[in-house]
Design a protein around this motif. Sequence first.
Motif, short mmCIF file in Angstrom:
data_model
loop_
_atom_site.label_atom_id
_atom_site.label_comp_id
_atom_site.label_asym_id
_atom_site.label_seq_id
_atom_site.Cartn_x
_atom_site.Cartn_y
_atom_site.Cartn_z
N ILE A 1 -4.43 1.20 11.69
CA ILE A 1 -5.36 0.25 11.05
C ILE A 1 -5.70 0.69 9.62
O ILE A 1 -5.97 -0.14 8.76
CB ILE A 1 -6.64 0.05 11.89
N ASN B 1 -1.99 0.39 6.72
CA ASN B 1 -1.48 -0.86 7.27
C ASN B 1 -0.64 -1.69 6.30
O ASN B 1 -0.59 -2.91 6.38
CB ASN B 1 -2.63 -1.68 7.89
N THR C 1 -5.18 -7.00 10.81
CA THR C 1 -5.51 -5.72 10.14
C THR C 1 -4.98 -4.53 10.93
O THR C 1 -4.45 -3.58 10.36
CB THR C 1 -7.05 -5.61 9.99
N LYS D 1 0.82 -1.22 0.00
CA LYS D 1 0.00 0.00 0.00
C LYS D 1 0.86 1.27 0.00
O LYS D 1 2.08 1.21 0.23
CB LYS D 1 -0.94 -0.04 1.21
N ARG E 1 2.81 -6.24 9.05
CA ARG E 1 2.10 -5.09 9.62
C ARG E 1 2.71 -4.66 10.95
O ARG E 1 2.80 -3.47 11.25
CB ARG E 1 0.60 -5.40 9.73
N HIS F 1 -16.60 -3.03 0.75
CA HIS F 1 -16.61 -2.20 1.97
C HIS F 1 -17.37 -0.88 1.78
O HIS F 1 -17.31 0.00 2.65
CB HIS F 1 -15.19 -1.88 2.41
N ARG G 1 -1.56 -14.12 4.35
CA ARG G 1 -2.27 -13.42 5.44
C ARG G 1 -1.55 -13.63 6.78
O ARG G 1 -1.54 -12.73 7.63
CB ARG G 1 -3.73 -13.85 5.48
N1 UDP Z 1 -9.81 -0.59 7.41
C1 UDP Z 1 -9.84 0.62 8.07
N2 UDP Z 1 -10.50 0.69 9.27
C2 UDP Z 1 -11.11 -0.38 9.83
C3 UDP Z 1 -11.07 -1.61 9.17
C4 UDP Z 1 -10.41 -1.70 7.96
O1 UDP Z 1 -9.30 1.60 7.58
O2 UDP Z 1 -11.69 -0.24 10.93
C5 UDP Z 1 -9.11 -0.69 6.12
C6 UDP Z 1 -7.73 -1.30 6.28
O3 UDP Z 1 -6.84 -0.64 5.38
C7 UDP Z 1 -7.97 -2.74 5.86
C8 UDP Z 1 -9.01 -2.55 4.73
O4 UDP Z 1 -9.84 -1.50 5.22
O5 UDP Z 1 -6.77 -3.34 5.41
C9 UDP Z 1 -9.84 -3.77 4.43
O6 UDP Z 1 -10.39 -4.26 5.63
P1 UDP Z 1 -10.43 -5.83 5.95
O7 UDP Z 1 -11.32 -6.00 7.13
O8 UDP Z 1 -10.77 -6.56 4.68
O9 UDP Z 1 -8.93 -6.13 6.44
P2 UDP Z 1 -7.71 -6.92 5.78
O10 UDP Z 1 -8.26 -8.07 5.01
O11 UDP Z 1 -6.98 -5.92 4.89
O12 UDP Z 1 -6.85 -7.32 6.96
#
Ligand code: UDP
Length: 141
Positions: free
Chosen positions: A111, A114, A93, A11, A104, A54, A87
């Motif tokens: 968050i 990340n 996250t 990112k 991370r 989202h 992952r």
């Molecule tokens: N995200 C955020 N705030 C939150 C949750 C998620 O900004 O409270 C963002 C974060 O960049 C995350 C992305 O949205 O990586 C997608 O969320 P997801 O739950 O799919 O997490 P990931 O699969 O990336 O761990």
Amino acid sequence: MAIERTLSIIKPDAVAKNVIGQIISRFEGAGLKVIAGRLVHLSRGEAERFYGVHAERPFFKDLVDFMVSGPVFVQVLEGEGAIAKNRELMGATDPKKAEPGTIRADFAESIDANAVHGSDAPETAAVEIAFFFPECNVYSR
Ligand code: UDP
């Protein structure tokens, strides 16, 4: 375990920190191969489409703002159990909750900024890979 492909995105925060190589080393060290990759500066429309799942979440606008704030490195990783392995390497996250030694935990600030994205299932991996790479630009080896 089956050989899988997954989409990984480094990112804008991690690209700005100049740690693309360090992050790719983690994948290679864990036995994953980069079989496609390029830098891209996403348009708003592309970021909104990519994170369409989202769209109704409160953080959606901030997430899109962040993802278009600079170039990202998109890549396809291939290897045994690539989706779960990626992952695991990424960590939780929220970097504050990520296991020590994960990408991370080591490179992310918050968050929302990340450092990395990774597909979460075979179906999403297929859609996300096709979003960025036609099959002719993927070099399985
Ligand atoms: N995200 C955020 N705030 C939150 C949750 C998620 O900004 O409270 C963002 C974060 O960049 C995350 C992305 O949205 O990586 C997608 O969320 P997801 O739950 O799919 O997490 P990931 O699969 O990336 O761990």
